[in-house]
Design a protein around this motif. Structure first.
Motif, short mmCIF file in Angstrom:
data_model
loop_
_atom_site.label_atom_id
_atom_site.label_comp_id
_atom_site.label_asym_id
_atom_site.label_seq_id
_atom_site.Cartn_x
_atom_site.Cartn_y
_atom_site.Cartn_z
N SER A 169 -7.85 19.02 -20.39
CA SER A 169 -7.23 17.67 -20.87
C SER A 169 -6.44 17.17 -19.80
O SER A 169 -5.70 17.90 -19.29
CB SER A 169 -6.82 17.67 -22.29
N CYS A 170 -6.42 16.01 -19.67
CA CYS A 170 -5.69 15.16 -18.66
C CYS A 170 -4.03 15.56 -18.97
O CYS A 170 -3.18 16.00 -18.29
CB CYS A 170 -5.92 13.85 -18.71
N ASP A 211 -10.75 12.24 -18.32
CA ASP A 211 -10.28 13.10 -19.44
C ASP A 211 -11.42 13.54 -20.23
O ASP A 211 -12.22 12.60 -20.91
CB ASP A 211 -9.33 12.44 -20.33
N SER A 259 -4.79 10.20 -20.03
CA SER A 259 -5.02 10.53 -21.35
C SER A 259 -5.92 9.86 -22.30
O SER A 259 -5.61 8.61 -22.51
CB SER A 259 -3.70 11.03 -22.07
#
Length: 192
Positions: free
Chosen positions: A144-145, A182, A177
Motif C-alpha cells: 500500500s502507498c 496504490d 493513498s
C-alpha cells in the motif's frame, strides 16, 4: 447522524491502526532480512543465493540451489540471476537465520506478508531501478502507498520517489493513498 459519524470515525481509526501494524511488521521483515543477509555474508563470505556450491555448507538445500562455482554470475557479490533470487530466502532459512513458509508450488521457502511477496535481489536486477552499482536489496511487491511511505520514513529519508537518491524507494514517481499508484507495484530497500 451523530451515531453514524461516531461509527465512521471508529472504523477509520481501526483501519489506520491496522495499516500502521502492517507497516511496522514490514519494517521488521526488511530489517530482519537485511541483518540475516549480512550475517550470512559474514559467515559464508557470499550473499544468500550467490554462494557457490551451497550444499557443501547447507546440506538440506534443494538441488536447484546448489550452483557450481563455474555457473555464470555465481559468487560475484550480486543476487542477480533467477536461480540466485529464488534460492536466497531458502539459503537464509536453511542457515537458520530466518523463519519462512514452505511454498509447495516452488518447493522452497518464501516470505509473504498480506498481499505482498518479499525477495532478495540485486539492485540492478530489481523492479525498482536507480540503486548504486553493487547494491543488493529487499524488494516487496504490491504494498500500500501508506505502508511504503511509512516504511521509507522509518528506514530512510521519507522520499519513496523512483528518482530518490535514498537507500529505499518505490518503482513509481509518487503515490496517493487510495488513489494513484496504490498499491505501489514494488518497493525496495538496500541491504549493503
Amino acid at each position: 447522524m451523530i451515531l453514524i459519524a461516531l461509527i465512521l470515525a471508529l472504523v477509520l481509526r481501526g483501519t489506520s491502526l491496522i495499516d500502521s501494524a502492517k507497516s511496522t511488521a514490514m519494517v521488521a521483515t526488511i530489517k530482519d532480512l537485511t541483518a540475516a543477509s549480512r550475517q550470512f555474508k559474514d559467515r559464508y563470505r557470499y550473499w544468500p543465493g550467490d554462494l557457490p556450491n551451497a550444499s557443501a555448507f547447507l546440506p538440506n538445500l534443494p538441488a536447484a540451489c546448489n550452483l557450481p562455482a563455474s555457473t555464470a554470475f555465481v559468487g560475484d557479490g550480486q543476487i542477480n540471476t533467477a536461480a540466485e533470487v529464488s534460492c536466497a530466502i531458502e539459503e537464509l532459512f536453511q542457515a537458520g537465520l530466518i523463519k519462512a513458509d514452505l511454498d509447495p508450488a516452488i518447493g522452497m521457502h518464501s516470505i509473504r506478508q498480506d498481499n505482498s511477496s518479499v525477495r532478495l535481489v540485486a539492485g540492478a536486477s530489481s523492479n525498482v531501478p536507480n540503486f548504486l552499482p553493487g547494491v543488493n536489496v529487499v524488494e516487496v511487491s504490491n504494498i500500500s502507498c501508506a505502508s511504503a511511505m511509512t516504511i521509507d520514513q522509518k528506514i530512510d529519508d521519507s522520499d519513496i520517489a523512483l528518482a530518490s537518491m535514498g537507500r529505499a524507494k518505490a518503482s513509481v514517481a509518487s503515490c496517493a493513498s487510495g488513489g494513484t499508484n496504490d498499491p505501489v507495484p514494488f518497493f525496495a530497500a538496500a541491504m549493503n
